[in-house]
Design a protein around this motif. Sequence first.
Motif, PDB file in Angstrom:
ATOM      1  N   THR A 126       0.834  -1.187   0.000  1.00 29.24           N
ATOM      2  CA  THR A 126       0.000   0.000   0.000  1.00 29.24           C
ATOM      3  C   THR A 126       0.877   1.248   0.000  1.00 29.24           C
ATOM      4  O   THR A 126       1.769   1.377   0.828  1.00 29.24           O
ATOM      5  N   GLU A 127       0.601   2.173  -0.914  1.00 34.56           N
ATOM      6  CA  GLU A 127       1.353   3.426  -0.947  1.00 34.56           C
ATOM      7  C   GLU A 127       0.483   4.518  -1.560  1.00 34.56           C
ATOM      8  O   GLU A 127       0.115   4.453  -2.732  1.00 34.56           O
ATOM      9  N   LEU A 128       0.141   5.507  -0.744  1.00 32.39           N
ATOM     10  CA  LEU A 128      -0.673   6.631  -1.195  1.00 32.39           C
ATOM     11  C   LEU A 128       0.111   7.928  -1.082  1.00 32.39           C
ATOM     12  O   LEU A 128       0.832   8.143  -0.110  1.00 32.39           O
ATOM     13  N   ASN A 129      -0.039   8.785  -2.074  1.00 35.93           N
ATOM     14  CA  ASN A 129       0.471  10.141  -2.006  1.00 35.93           C
ATOM     15  C   ASN A 129      -0.696  11.079  -1.690  1.00 35.93           C
ATOM     16  O   ASN A 129      -1.761  10.961  -2.283  1.00 35.93           O
ATOM     17  N   VAL A 130      -0.486  11.988  -0.751  1.00 33.62           N
ATOM     18  CA  VAL A 130      -1.538  12.891  -0.295  1.00 33.62           C
ATOM     19  C   VAL A 130      -1.134  14.329  -0.601  1.00 33.62           C
ATOM     20  O   VAL A 130      -0.009  14.746  -0.287  1.00 33.62           O
ATOM     21  N   PHE A 131      -2.050  15.073  -1.216  1.00 32.22           N
ATOM     22  CA  PHE A 131      -1.778  16.446  -1.626  1.00 32.22           C
ATOM     23  C   PHE A 131      -2.817  17.388  -1.024  1.00 32.22           C
ATOM     24  O   PHE A 131      -4.024  17.162  -1.172  1.00 32.22           O
ATOM     25  N   LEU A 132      -2.366  18.420  -0.337  1.00 26.96           N
ATOM     26  CA  LEU A 132      -3.284  19.431   0.164  1.00 26.96           C
ATOM     27  C   LEU A 132      -3.846  20.235  -1.002  1.00 26.96           C
ATOM     28  O   LEU A 132      -3.228  20.307  -2.071  1.00 26.96           O
ATOM     29  N   ALA A 133      -5.011  20.840  -0.801  1.00 25.38           N
ATOM     30  CA  ALA A 133      -5.688  21.560  -1.886  1.00 25.38           C
ATOM     31  C   ALA A 133      -4.826  22.673  -2.464  1.00 25.38           C
ATOM     32  O   ALA A 133      -4.879  22.950  -3.664  1.00 25.38           O
ATOM     33  N   LYS A 134      -4.016  23.307  -1.635  1.00 24.98           N
ATOM     34  CA  LYS A 134      -3.172  24.416  -2.112  1.00 24.98           C
ATOM     35  C   LYS A 134      -1.993  23.935  -2.946  1.00 24.98           C
ATOM     36  O   LYS A 134      -1.349  24.731  -3.634  1.00 24.98           O
ATOM     37  N   ASN A 135      -1.713  22.653  -2.919  1.00 24.22           N
ATOM     38  CA  ASN A 135      -0.604  22.081  -3.691  1.00 24.22           C
ATOM     39  C   ASN A 135      -1.103  21.763  -5.106  1.00 24.22           C
ATOM     40  O   ASN A 135      -1.387  20.622  -5.443  1.00 24.22           O
ATOM     41  N   LYS A 136      -1.198  22.779  -5.934  1.00 23.02           N
ATOM     42  CA  LYS A 136      -1.788  22.628  -7.270  1.00 23.02           C
ATOM     43  C   LYS A 136      -0.905  21.803  -8.210  1.00 23.02           C
ATOM     44  O   LYS A 136      -1.399  21.044  -9.038  1.00 23.02           O
ATOM     45  N   SER A 137       0.403  21.973  -8.110  1.00 22.78           N
ATOM     46  CA  SER A 137       1.305  21.301  -9.050  1.00 22.78           C
ATOM     47  C   SER A 137       1.444  19.811  -8.753  1.00 22.78           C
ATOM     48  O   SER A 137       1.630  19.003  -9.667  1.00 22.78           O
TER      49      SER A 137
END
Length: 212
Positions: A126-137
């Motif tokens: 299992t491996e997930l990448n998590v991005f906050l909403a402000k991290n557009k790129s």
Amino acid sequence: MYKSIHMANQGNMKMAMVAPQIAIVSPLFCVSYPVELNVVRKMVTLRDSNFAVVDVNGNVIFKLKGKYLSLHDRRVLLDATGLPILSLRQKMFSLHSRWEVFRGDSSDSRNLIFSARKSSLIQFRTELNVFLAKNKSEHLYDFKVIGSWLEKSCVIFSGDSTIIGQMHRKHTVESVALGKDTFSVTVNPGIDYAFVVALVAILNEIHESGHD
């Protein structure tokens, strides 16, 4: 509203040190001591959910409710009073099982808090990448989840590789007798435990859909 979890964990307060706060959902879910939670799947006492989060005394803190008639596959994370805390929506036609998480019962992009997706199409763990909403790129992830869902053993890291929480399987006489699938989640001091629970819920949904 969240008195029960604070009382259940108050024994940790004396030995806890002041920790930097990471409030993704709300500061209300950040405390200065470790938070121990149990996730119970297939809980027979929940009429509209098979995923509940309880404190060390067995009090329900959150439960996950499905909205199967919506255009998107959506889940809503409710607190113990039934108040919607987060809305989890699976993005359609996503190769990497991407989920978007919104504030309350919203699905409006203005209320997007973060999104999570598998780091690769084919995974042996299992491996997930998590991005906050402000991290557009999304060139760099803000948080990462690594482990084995089948073994109920996962660690959640911040972008600088600091551990913020982890989960592990929990075997009890009650869980065996009632056919429940129970595992524990430990959230480090200062970390938003609603955020960590949302990540665990996403892992659960990916597993349930057979995309892990």
